[in-house]
Motif scaffolding. Sequence first.
Motif, PDB file in Angstrom:
ATOM      1  N   ASN B 257     -15.222  55.932 -28.187  1.00  0.00           N
ATOM      2  CA  ASN B 257     -15.019  56.274 -29.605  1.00  0.00           C
ATOM      3  C   ASN B 257     -16.204  57.067 -30.153  1.00  0.00           C
ATOM      4  O   ASN B 257     -16.701  56.786 -31.242  1.00  0.00           O
ATOM      5  CB  ASN B 257     -14.762  55.010 -30.445  1.00  0.00           C
ATOM      6  N   PHE B 258     -16.631  58.045 -29.382  1.00  0.00           N
ATOM      7  CA  PHE B 258     -17.678  58.983 -29.808  1.00  0.00           C
ATOM      8  C   PHE B 258     -19.051  58.309 -29.986  1.00  0.00           C
ATOM      9  O   PHE B 258     -19.919  58.863 -30.632  1.00  0.00           O
ATOM     10  CB  PHE B 258     -17.293  59.697 -31.117  1.00  0.00           C
ATOM     11  N   LYS B 259     -19.217  57.123 -29.392  1.00  0.00           N
ATOM     12  CA  LYS B 259     -20.545  56.506 -29.477  1.00  0.00           C
ATOM     13  C   LYS B 259     -21.523  57.260 -28.589  1.00  0.00           C
ATOM     14  O   LYS B 259     -22.668  57.484 -28.944  1.00  0.00           O
ATOM     15  CB  LYS B 259     -20.473  55.041 -29.009  1.00  0.00           C
ATOM     16  N   GLU B 260     -21.050  57.612 -27.396  1.00  0.00           N
ATOM     17  CA  GLU B 260     -21.907  58.276 -26.421  1.00  0.00           C
ATOM     18  C   GLU B 260     -21.373  59.667 -26.096  1.00  0.00           C
ATOM     19  O   GLU B 260     -20.209  59.972 -26.367  1.00  0.00           O
ATOM     20  CB  GLU B 260     -21.985  57.441 -25.130  1.00  0.00           C
ATOM     21  N   LEU B 342      -4.043  60.199 -30.802  1.00  0.00           N
ATOM     22  CA  LEU B 342      -3.699  58.973 -30.079  1.00  0.00           C
ATOM     23  C   LEU B 342      -4.945  58.380 -29.411  1.00  0.00           C
ATOM     24  O   LEU B 342      -5.218  57.175 -29.529  1.00  0.00           O
ATOM     25  CB  LEU B 342      -2.639  59.303 -29.028  1.00  0.00           C
ATOM     26  N   GLY B 343      -5.704  59.222 -28.723  1.00  0.00           N
ATOM     27  CA  GLY B 343      -6.930  58.753 -28.065  1.00  0.00           C
ATOM     28  C   GLY B 343      -7.938  58.235 -29.075  1.00  0.00           C
ATOM     29  O   GLY B 343      -8.635  57.240 -28.843  1.00  0.00           O
ATOM     30  N   SER B 344      -8.013  58.909 -30.205  1.00  0.00           N
ATOM     31  CA  SER B 344      -8.937  58.465 -31.245  1.00  0.00           C
ATOM     32  C   SER B 344      -8.490  57.122 -31.823  1.00  0.00           C
ATOM     33  O   SER B 344      -9.311  56.228 -32.055  1.00  0.00           O
ATOM     34  CB  SER B 344      -8.996  59.531 -32.355  1.00  0.00           C
ATOM     35  N   GLY B 345      -7.187  56.975 -32.018  1.00  0.00           N
ATOM     36  CA  GLY B 345      -6.655  55.723 -32.573  1.00  0.00           C
ATOM     37  C   GLY B 345      -6.872  54.548 -31.633  1.00  0.00           C
ATOM     38  O   GLY B 345      -7.282  53.459 -32.055  1.00  0.00           O
ATOM     39  N   ILE B 346      -6.621  54.766 -30.344  1.00  0.00           N
ATOM     40  CA  ILE B 346      -6.816  53.678 -29.373  1.00  0.00           C
ATOM     41  C   ILE B 346      -8.305  53.336 -29.277  1.00  0.00           C
ATOM     42  O   ILE B 346      -8.693  52.167 -29.235  1.00  0.00           O
ATOM     43  CB  ILE B 346      -6.219  54.068 -27.998  1.00  0.00           C
ATOM     44  N   GLY B 347      -9.157  54.366 -29.276  1.00  0.00           N
ATOM     45  CA  GLY B 347     -10.609  54.133 -29.261  1.00  0.00           C
ATOM     46  C   GLY B 347     -11.047  53.346 -30.486  1.00  0.00           C
ATOM     47  O   GLY B 347     -11.891  52.445 -30.398  1.00  0.00           O
ATOM     48  N   HIS B 403     -15.114  52.855 -41.791  1.00  0.00           N
ATOM     49  CA  HIS B 403     -15.020  54.296 -42.057  1.00  0.00           C
ATOM     50  C   HIS B 403     -16.171  55.044 -41.399  1.00  0.00           C
ATOM     51  O   HIS B 403     -16.082  56.237 -41.152  1.00  0.00           O
ATOM     52  CB  HIS B 403     -15.015  54.557 -43.566  1.00  0.00           C
ATOM     53  N   ARG B 404     -17.262  54.345 -41.103  1.00  0.00           N
ATOM     54  CA  ARG B 404     -18.419  55.011 -40.487  1.00  0.00           C
ATOM     55  C   ARG B 404     -18.123  55.484 -39.065  1.00  0.00           C
ATOM     56  O   ARG B 404     -18.757  56.394 -38.566  1.00  0.00           O
ATOM     57  CB  ARG B 404     -19.622  54.068 -40.466  1.00  0.00           C
ATOM     58  N   TRP B 405     -17.187  54.817 -38.407  1.00  0.00           N
ATOM     59  CA  TRP B 405     -16.846  55.215 -37.031  1.00  0.00           C
ATOM     60  C   TRP B 405     -15.346  55.500 -36.869  1.00  0.00           C
ATOM     61  O   TRP B 405     -14.817  55.456 -35.764  1.00  0.00           O
ATOM     62  CB  TRP B 405     -17.343  54.183 -36.022  1.00  0.00           C
ATOM     63  N   ALA B 406     -14.699  55.803 -37.978  1.00  0.00           N
ATOM     64  CA  ALA B 406     -13.329  56.343 -37.919  1.00  0.00           C
ATOM     65  C   ALA B 406     -13.499  57.852 -37.760  1.00  0.00           C
ATOM     66  O   ALA B 406     -13.910  58.543 -38.693  1.00  0.00           O
ATOM     67  CB  ALA B 406     -12.571  56.001 -39.194  1.00  0.00           C
ATOM     68  N   MET B 407     -13.207  58.354 -36.577  1.00  0.00           N
ATOM     69  CA  MET B 407     -13.657  59.702 -36.214  1.00  0.00           C
ATOM     70  C   MET B 407     -12.644  60.770 -36.642  1.00  0.00           C
ATOM     71  O   MET B 407     -11.785  61.197 -35.874  1.00  0.00           O
ATOM     72  CB  MET B 407     -13.941  59.759 -34.709  1.00  0.00           C
ATOM     73  N   HIS B 408     -12.779  61.184 -37.879  1.00  0.00           N
ATOM     74  CA  HIS B 408     -11.886  62.200 -38.437  1.00  0.00           C
ATOM     75  C   HIS B 408     -12.640  63.039 -39.462  1.00  0.00           C
ATOM     76  O   HIS B 408     -13.736  62.670 -39.907  1.00  0.00           O
ATOM     77  CB  HIS B 408     -10.696  61.525 -39.131  1.00  0.00           C
ATOM     78  N   VAL B 409     -12.074  64.164 -39.822  1.00  0.00           N
ATOM     79  CA  VAL B 409     -12.487  64.916 -41.003  1.00  0.00           C
ATOM     80  C   VAL B 409     -11.205  65.281 -41.757  1.00  0.00           C
ATOM     81  O   VAL B 409     -10.234  65.739 -41.142  1.00  0.00           O
ATOM     82  CB  VAL B 409     -13.255  66.202 -40.637  1.00  0.00           C
TER      83      VAL B 409
END
Lengths: 103, 603
Positions: B257-260, B342-347, B403-409
Amino acid sequence: MNVAQALRPAYIARLKPCATKFKPFRALGNKLAELKFFGYLSDIVGSRGKEVNLEKPIPLREMLPSPFPETNIIILINEKVGGLDSLIQDEDSVVLMPILSGG
Amino acid sequence: MKGYAGKLLRVNLSDRKISKEEISESLKKDFLGGRGFAIKLLWDEVKHVDPLSEKNKIIFSTGPLSGQLLPSAEKMVIASKSPLTGGYGDGNIGTMASVHLRKAGYDAVVVEGKSEKPCTLLIEDENVKMVESPELWGKDTFEAQDLLEKKYGKNSGILLIGPGGENLIPISTVMSQRGRAGGRPGMGAVMGSKHLKAIVIKGTGNISNFDDPKLRELGKKGYEEIKTKESLDFWMRQGTMQAFDWCNENGCLPTYNFKEGVFEFSKEMDGYILEKLHVDRKGCPMCSMQCGHVIKDSENQRAELDYENVGMLGPNIGLKSLPQVALLNRMADEWGMDTISLGSGIGFLMEASERGLIKEKIGWGDFETARKLVQEIGKGEGTGALVSKGVKAASEAIGKGSHRWAMHVKGLEISAYNCHGCPGMALSFGTSPIGAAHKDAWIIAWEISTDRFSYSKEKVQKLIEFQRIRGGFFESATVCRLPWVEVSFGLHWYPEYLEAITGNRMTWEDLYQIGDRIYNLIRAYWKREIPQFGRAWDRPPDRWFEEPHSQGKMKGVKIDREKYEEMLSYYYELRGWDENGIPLRETLDAFGLKGVAKEMMGS
């Protein structure tokens, strides 16, 4: 052996140091310059990576096949942007990659 | 102007009224086609409506290059008011439907209203009709494609939705040809809301160009130039998947989820593994460098992969098996859902589970649960329901700082480039006109090749140049950008093509003007539809500013928030927008968008 190991091109496993100019006596523990090639640049070089033992700093282009693409490539030397005329010495980490898009 | 069919087909599914309208010369001249036509139509016709109501409209729009015998000239744009973001939404798709639409004598189709029963829109040149098709409703996109091909012919141009779109899932796309997808911001759900399962197009005419012999000659030369490219052979072997180890090396692979930015199992699923597993190639018509690589998935079924779906359904959810990623990707295509979202949601769910914010236990790389989640998301049921409306909605539902790690704009999930160490690419995602899509300005490679960690004015200038070319020209022409980006196909060809097609000589400066006009009108659309819209919509998630990477060469790296804001302000200044990112009246007027400023501000 996992799937990745089984499928990995054999030449990667066999990578050997490839020197343009060997030092006659390399000091023990002295690290070689490491070059990594990505995308089609690895096709041009014929390898995804090599280690080079250098007598003295030499321009990067002298370590590459000629001709080598001059544009639309990224050259990073020790994480900093470099060029084909940058001098490379032992212990340097050099990455060459194409400009690409990913989709 | 030559090179256009000159007709817009309008279909109202509520009253079954079908009409054909002339496309004005000024629309062609000022907006070119594709995205340009779409935003002008939406601005004029779709105001303050619920995106999933029958008052919304969906537009299928081509440009003068669409369907021409030119390199990778097979695209169309699908646009609507987005049910995912609430603003302007679009996506391009490479499909035979684009070619057939032009041959049938139309540049664009506007579908409005709502059919009482599930239907298919059949366009056969002049003959256009709605056909009830209850037998297709509920079928996945592969099965429905088979049935439509059987009924209307294998070579028909077909656009369709899967169960995701039928179930009004806002991350659903429009599909074609078993794997081509377009319209990330929920265009599939808009079709579903209209009970429109599919559009079948069969065109038999020809596009009338200004100078056909010249165009044929230029097209031939273009294809020949591509064949000479040194990078073509590697591209044919790995396609967009060459970006996988490239991103890992540069610390920008979306991981956990975009941590690394690096994945410890990257060598087990990179482009070289893909080469070994490759069984077939797929792609769009007119394309000499098709990008779709087919492998056998973990159920031994054929599945198509590219970098985006591997990045998001692989490392982003901690999954390291390419055949398993391929299976999730095939399911997404069957259900007609966007693989990135989908990948973002599962992450997001995996991280929420790790943090104890949801009761279900979903570990990183848990393939079986991920597989179950795809179905749940497609149905809007179970645990998957939480992210079926996107990660923005999910974070609003569970709160607790997620919201801090919900990866969207802007509500659209970020595609597969982690930007902790790429502030220019972060700004690219931040200012993309549909939300965090990579298609408008993929500046990351240029950024890494120059001064990666800078927040320079030059970087912002370059970003706008890319937006003009990619989001302005390519999305409106409409033609695929990959020959230019991936094998350095010359940009000089495109004005030459346009001249042979339309008879008008245009420079890149002229095309930049059109691109800027389109960007301004899209921006105004967001403001009109969402009155509180402004600067906050152009900020990437806090994770990139607050949580540095803990691994790899980019360990400790994050974006400086203050400097990002400085770049954003400079971006607005160059665009002629105010400090809140709203186009100034004089800017809109300068692009001939009279009256837009007043309407945008709701006065």
